[in-house]
Design an enzyme around this catalytic site. Structure first.
Site, PDB file in Angstrom:
ATOM      1  N   HIS A 756      34.181  34.398  34.197  1.00  0.00           N
ATOM      2  CA  HIS A 756      34.452  35.830  34.130  1.00  0.00           C
ATOM      3  C   HIS A 756      35.087  36.268  32.807  1.00  0.00           C
ATOM      4  O   HIS A 756      35.823  37.250  32.762  1.00  0.00           O
ATOM      5  CB  HIS A 756      35.337  36.276  35.295  1.00  0.00           C
ATOM      6  N   SER A 974      30.802  33.619  42.257  1.00  0.00           N
ATOM      7  CA  SER A 974      31.942  34.523  42.383  1.00  0.00           C
ATOM      8  C   SER A 974      32.219  34.760  43.873  1.00  0.00           C
ATOM      9  O   SER A 974      32.515  33.816  44.594  1.00  0.00           O
ATOM     10  CB  SER A 974      31.653  35.831  41.633  1.00  0.00           C
ATOM     11  N   GLU A1032      36.624  26.669  41.245  1.00  0.00           N
ATOM     12  CA  GLU A1032      36.413  27.109  39.866  1.00  0.00           C
ATOM     13  C   GLU A1032      35.858  25.960  39.024  1.00  0.00           C
ATOM     14  O   GLU A1032      36.373  24.853  39.020  1.00  0.00           O
ATOM     15  CB  GLU A1032      37.739  27.604  39.266  1.00  0.00           C
TER      16      GLU A1032
END
Length: 1068
Positions: A756, A974, A1032
């Site tokens: 991001h 996401s 992540e």
């Protein structure tokens, strides 16, 4: 060609240009120009009878080189947004394109006579792209895909190229390969399905999937990391060939080895394996910058690294940095004027002055006459949060997050206090104090005269963004975040005393004082009155915001005046019992977003229309109403308003509309049909916004770096961030265009090695893209009849806009087998889409399948993506129904935003009654609604409600069947990652497919650079109790891994969907 930068000589005509040694002719006169070391221009004495100073420029210079390709001794690359060609024999680069747009990824033909490349257009937020070929100095367009996501993979022969594009796929992540004839533009899709690169050598085909170039996320290891597949039998069968713990990209076959780039050892370098995927070797040892965009002619390899091009010879195992000096005028780096309204993001009024910010620069002027004056630094700056002081000076925030006072006399006083990132500023009515909030969730008051700052409050949940001063400049009110979704109104004194006015159980916001000091107005979402949802079994709160006022003294509410007693003029604030003096306005709830108290008992209420968010794009404009406290009436003041503000004394209102800035007295009803002063129109032609890109780009890079330092979620992980800025600043002198700046910014953002970290530019200084119309069909050229035969018509949902092929519109009714002969009177030869560019309607001459002639008028689609997506979903749904004999339903969720929410319920309503559901989140682009969808899936069916007539109704209503199977893939990310994880965590069913994207450090989109570029910083890291921060940069593993191989696409097999159906039926 040598270009001269003439300072101040802005109006002249060059009547001729001739080179005789160092003699140049301008305006019919000869001038002798001196050179130093045959490179640097050092002076000129006279120009057209007048004396001018010439800036020293470089005839040859180091530039920023990207996307190299090699063919024998020829090297192609891009720089200055154009394609260049050079020979390794003389190293003299030649520009072979000019001004098409942003030219990228050139590939040289086998003969070396042609170069194919991509062109990107980005103008004022509108984007597009396609493929061009240059030959003999002439560039021509060969594809009309209309997609920025199209690029040349290589040449098959002297007449054919392979293009990778997302044309006619349901998702932008899904790209496929097309064979394109560069002579006539005819295209043929290769059968290998989803891929991101392809290399063919005889019967060996190497396909790359996943990311090919990911500068903004270095060290990526998630599910979309690049990997290679190989076929040794011409594409009949494929096997996974190379998959490392890092990204693998840009495959190249050189002799008996496959070369590629990878960062699995920390930094992007060149590697190779043999044709069995064994014997991994590293060939370069870069440690600072990544090797990117590699290419080969089958003998040698070129790639870019930090703006340079390197040549690697596998036979000699030698690496050479090419010494390229570019003869370029850097046209896009020259100063220019930009439109003030397009880049204006702030405007305020106070007293006799208006101040505004456009492109980061501050301008001050009187409303109706006189010049505009630029305050503060002129170039390479970004001022924000400006306010006009009573004396006409302007206070604001500079690039270093310092308060500054910009004097009308050109002075600039910097208040050297560190408040971290200042988010909002509000100056007191007397101009002596400043309220400000920051990214640390704090609220401060700063006293200008004594240089004293005091911390007033600090939230634990969110930014403090709304506050206002009492007219006596001693009290102020602010909206304080009390919880994750609650906010109260607080009242504070400059001495530090703080009182909470409203209870922390609602959402209260937008405090604004009455200019006479009697009342404090605010908005609150407290009156919860639900309405029935019109589609699903649910209730919602659509209009909940109501204006309130707080009576600040010991007197009556304006809504309850006594019969014969005038209201008090006492402006003293009485704290005792203030929480009991909160009174609602006697008006209905609405979607209000701002309230502002003005002179003469006027109160402005700003609201946005309640409308669907799924298709909402661009700027949003609202409705401004005014409430009169004397007659207790509300009326429309202005419509289509972007934003508004009041003067410090609240007697004037400044409106920012779509294309104008208007100023009115609050007592005057605006006349929007008039021009000039009568219509409140501020003459913005007085404001000249002059931009020097070189200085602006440096400021933009620094701001991007600083925002990351201030907002990145984990300060410890950025402990070496100070060393990153100089690493990329040193590249700025080499760049020549806004596109090249984007590349540098993204490389710098990638140093966080976190998801991001986005940079989305607004304008690349290109021509505006023209749309390519769509017919919602597939075609093949019929050589015998010289027409395009319809081979497939995409069938979506004819009741939805953009989800039906225009060939099936009433009155048109074309069918598969019909052949399009002419389009708008022209033969439909070459590329059929070339006849549809920039068209709204076309006339088609058609030969029907039974040999009849037919002429129809067709309204083309501007975007076929919605139709292609609907076709894909409905095809999957029909397939699931057929294979399960109606027992299973199918739902696809394309994102976790407004479209995904709508798609979920669109399908759930018609599928939930079945015995089981296949829930497909492949290609899910993320968002924020996964929790809302999971709530519905978690509501399990435990019985039925039996009516006298009709079928039993599942209980609870709209509950899910007990059997669910989820499908995910590497392009689900996401909030798509989070949905996939929670699907497993809540044991909703078996999850099959591939490991997900792996990006769950969230963002708060709110920052734009001076040229409207959007940038983000990873601010919120997700930590789950099972896996911690482990999603992540890894992703979510499915319970069962199911691949879709390239040969599955060849045979039209969706193995993931087949497996899901099989598992669900077994559970039934």
């Amino acid at each position: 060609m040598l270009s001269l930068l003439i300072i101040r000589a802005t109006q002249f005509a060059i009547t001729s240009f001739r080179c005789e040694s160092t003699i140049y002719r301008y305006c019919a006169k000869y001038y002798y120009i001196g050179f130093h070391n045959h490179k640097d221009l050092i002076g000129v004495k006279e120009f057209c009878g007048k004396h001018y100073i010439l800036k020293i420029i470089h005839y040859h210079m180091k530039a920023y080189y990207m996307y190299p390709d090699i063919r024998g001794d020829l090297i192609s690359f891009t720089s200055d947004d154009d394609v260049w060609l050079l020979s390794l024999k003389d190293m003299k680069p030649l520009r072979i394109t000019s001004g098409l747009g942003v030219s990228t990824r050139p590939k040289i033909s086998p003969s070396g006579r042609k170069v194919a490349f991509s062109v990107i257009w980005l103008k004022s937020g509108k984007q597009g792209g396609d493929i061009y070929v240059v030959e003999d100095g002439q560039a021509r367009r060969v594809t009309y895909f209309g997609s920025r996501n199209s690029r040349v993979a290589g040449w098959i022969s002297e007449d054919e190229i392979i293009v990778i594009t997302d044309f006619h796929t349901p998702f932008i992540q899904w790209t496929e390969a097309y064979k394109v004839n560069v002579n006539n533009g005819k295209t043929e899709k290769l059968p290998f399905g989803m891929l991101s690169n392809i290399v063919i050598k005889d019967d060996i085909i190497v396909i790359a999937r996943g990311y090919q170039d990911l500068p903004n996320w270095k060290g990526y290891k998630g599910g979309t990391k690049g990997e290679l597949w190989i076929s040794s039998d011409g594409g009949k069968t494929f096997e996974k060939f190379v998959s490392l713990d890092g990204n693998v990209s840009w495959p190249m076959i050189v002799r008996e080895r496959v070369y590629f780039l990878s960062d699995h050892e920390g930094v992007g370098n060149l590697y190779s394996v043999d044709l069995k995927g064994k014997d991994l070797r590293r060939h370069t040892n870069f440690t600072d910058y990544y090797c990117r965009n590699a290419s080969s002619d089958g003998k040698r390899i070129v790639f870019q690294n930090a703006g340079d091009i390197y040549l690697y010879d596998p036979e000699k195992d030698s690496l050479t940095k090419l010494d390229i000096n570019l003869p370029t005028d850097r046209k896009k780096k020259q100063p220019k004027f930009v439109n003030v309204m397009e880049y204006m993001n702030e405007a305020v009024v106070n007293g006799n002055y208006i101040a505004l910010v456009s492109r980061g620069k501050v301008f001050l002027m009187r409303p109706w006459d006189g010049p505009s004056v630029q305050l503060g630094k002129k170039q390479g700056v970004k001022y924000r949060q400006i306010q006009v002081l009573p004396n006409g000076d302007v206070i604001g925030v500079n690039d270093e997050d310092k308060l500054v006072i910009l004097g009308k006399d050109g002075s600039e006083k910097v208040i050297n206090k560190d408040f971290s990132r200042i988010e909002r500023v509000k100056v007191s009515p007397d101009g002596k104090k400043v309220l400000l909030s920051n990214n640390k969730l704090e609220l401060w008051v700063y006293e200008i005269d004594n240089d004293n700052a005091r911390l007033i409050d600090k939230s634990e949940y969110d930014l403090i963004l709304e506050f206002d001063w009492h007219p006596n400049a001693e009290w102020f009110a602010y909206a304080f975040p009390e919880g994750y979704y609650t906010q109260s109104i607080k009242l504070a004194h400059i001495d530090g005393k703080v009182v909470r006015i409203t209870t922390p159980y609602g959402y209260d916001f937008s405090p604004s004082f009455d200019p006479d000091g009697r009342y404090l107005y605010f908005l609150a979402a407290r009156h919860l009155d639900p309405t029935n949802d019109k589609v699903i079994f649910n209730l919602s709160f659509q209009r909940v915001v109501k204006p309130y006022l707080v009576v600040l003294g010991n007197y009556y509410s304006p809504f309850n005046q006594p019969l014969d007693e005038a209201n008090s003029n006492d402006k003293n604030v009485i704290i005792e019992g203030i929480e009991d003096r909160v009174v609602p306005f006697p008006i209905e709830e609405e979607n209000y977003v701002q309230i502002a108290g003005a002179k003469n008992n006027k109160i402005f209420l700003f609201s946005y229309p309640i409308r669907g968010l799924r298709s909402q794009t661009g700027d949003v404009f609202g409705r401004l109403e005014v409430y009169d406290l004397e007659n207790k009436a509300k009326e429309l003041y202005a419509d289509n308003v972007s934003s508004f503000s009041l003067s410090s004394d609240k007697s004037k209102i400044l409106l920012i509309l779509k294309d104008s800035l208007r100023l009115f007295d609050v007592n005057v009803k605006p006349d929007f049909n008039s021009t000039g002063r009568k219509g409140g129109v501020i003459d913005l032609s007085r404001v000249k916004v002059y931009v020097e890109p070189e200085k602006e780009w440096r400021q933009m890079l620094r701001e991007t770096w600083k925002l990351m330092k201030q907002n990145y979620w984990n300060e410890e992980r950025l402990k070496n961030w100070d060393s990153i800025l100089p690493k990329y600043e040193r590249l700025l002198d080499r760049i020549s265009t806004r596109f090249e700046l984007s590349d540098v910014i993204q490389e710098m953002q990638g140093e966080t090695r976190t998801s991001h970290s986005y940079e989305t530019a607004y304008d690349y200084d290109t021509p505006e893209p023209l749309s390519v119309g769509g017919l919602g069909a597939e075609f093949e050229y019929d050589e015998s009849n010289k027409c395009y035969k319809i081979t497939k018509i995409y069938v979506g949902d004819s009741t939805n806009e953009n989800e039906r092929s225009p060939l099936r519109d009433p009155g048109v009714q074309l069918n598969v087998g019909d052949c399009i002969k002419n389009i708008d009177g022209e033969d439909a030869n070459g590329n059929i889409y070339s006849h549809l560019i920039n068209k709204d309607q076309v006339i088609l001459d058609v030969i029907t399948a039974d040999g009849k002639n037919k002429r129809v008028t067709v309204k083309v689609l501007k975007d076929e993506r919605f139709l292609i997506y609907r076709y894909w979903v409905e095809k999957n749904r029909e397939y699931v129904h057929e294979k399960s004999k109606g027992r299973l339903g199918y739902i696809h969720i394309p994102d976790m935003m407004y479209q995904g929410f709508a798609e979920f319920y669109r399908l759930f309503m018609s599928e939930f009654h079945r015995e089981g559901l296949v829930v497909d989140v492949r290609f899910n682009r993320g968002g924020f609604v996964s929790g809302l969808l999971l709530e519905k899936l978690l509501l399990k069916r435990v019985g039925y409600d039996y009516p006298r007539n009709g079928k039993p109704i599942p209980m609870p209503y709209f509950s899910s069947p007990k059997v669910l199977v989820g499908i995910t893939n590497e392009h689900a990310g996401s909030d798509g990652d989070i949905f996939s994880f929670l699907f497993k965590k809540y044991k909703l069913g078996v999850l099959i497919g591939r490991r997900t994207w792996g990006g769950v450090v969230g963002i708060r989109p709110r920052y734009r650079l001076v040229d409207k570029t959007y940038i983000s910083q990873p601010e919120f890291a997700v930590n789950f109790e099972d896996v911690g921060f482990g999603i992540e940069n890894y992703g979510v593993d499915p319970d069962i891994v199911v691949e879709i191989k390239p040969d599955d696409y060849v045979n039209n097999r969706d193995t993931q969907l087949d497996t899901a159906i099989e598992l669900a039926l077994k559970q039934l």
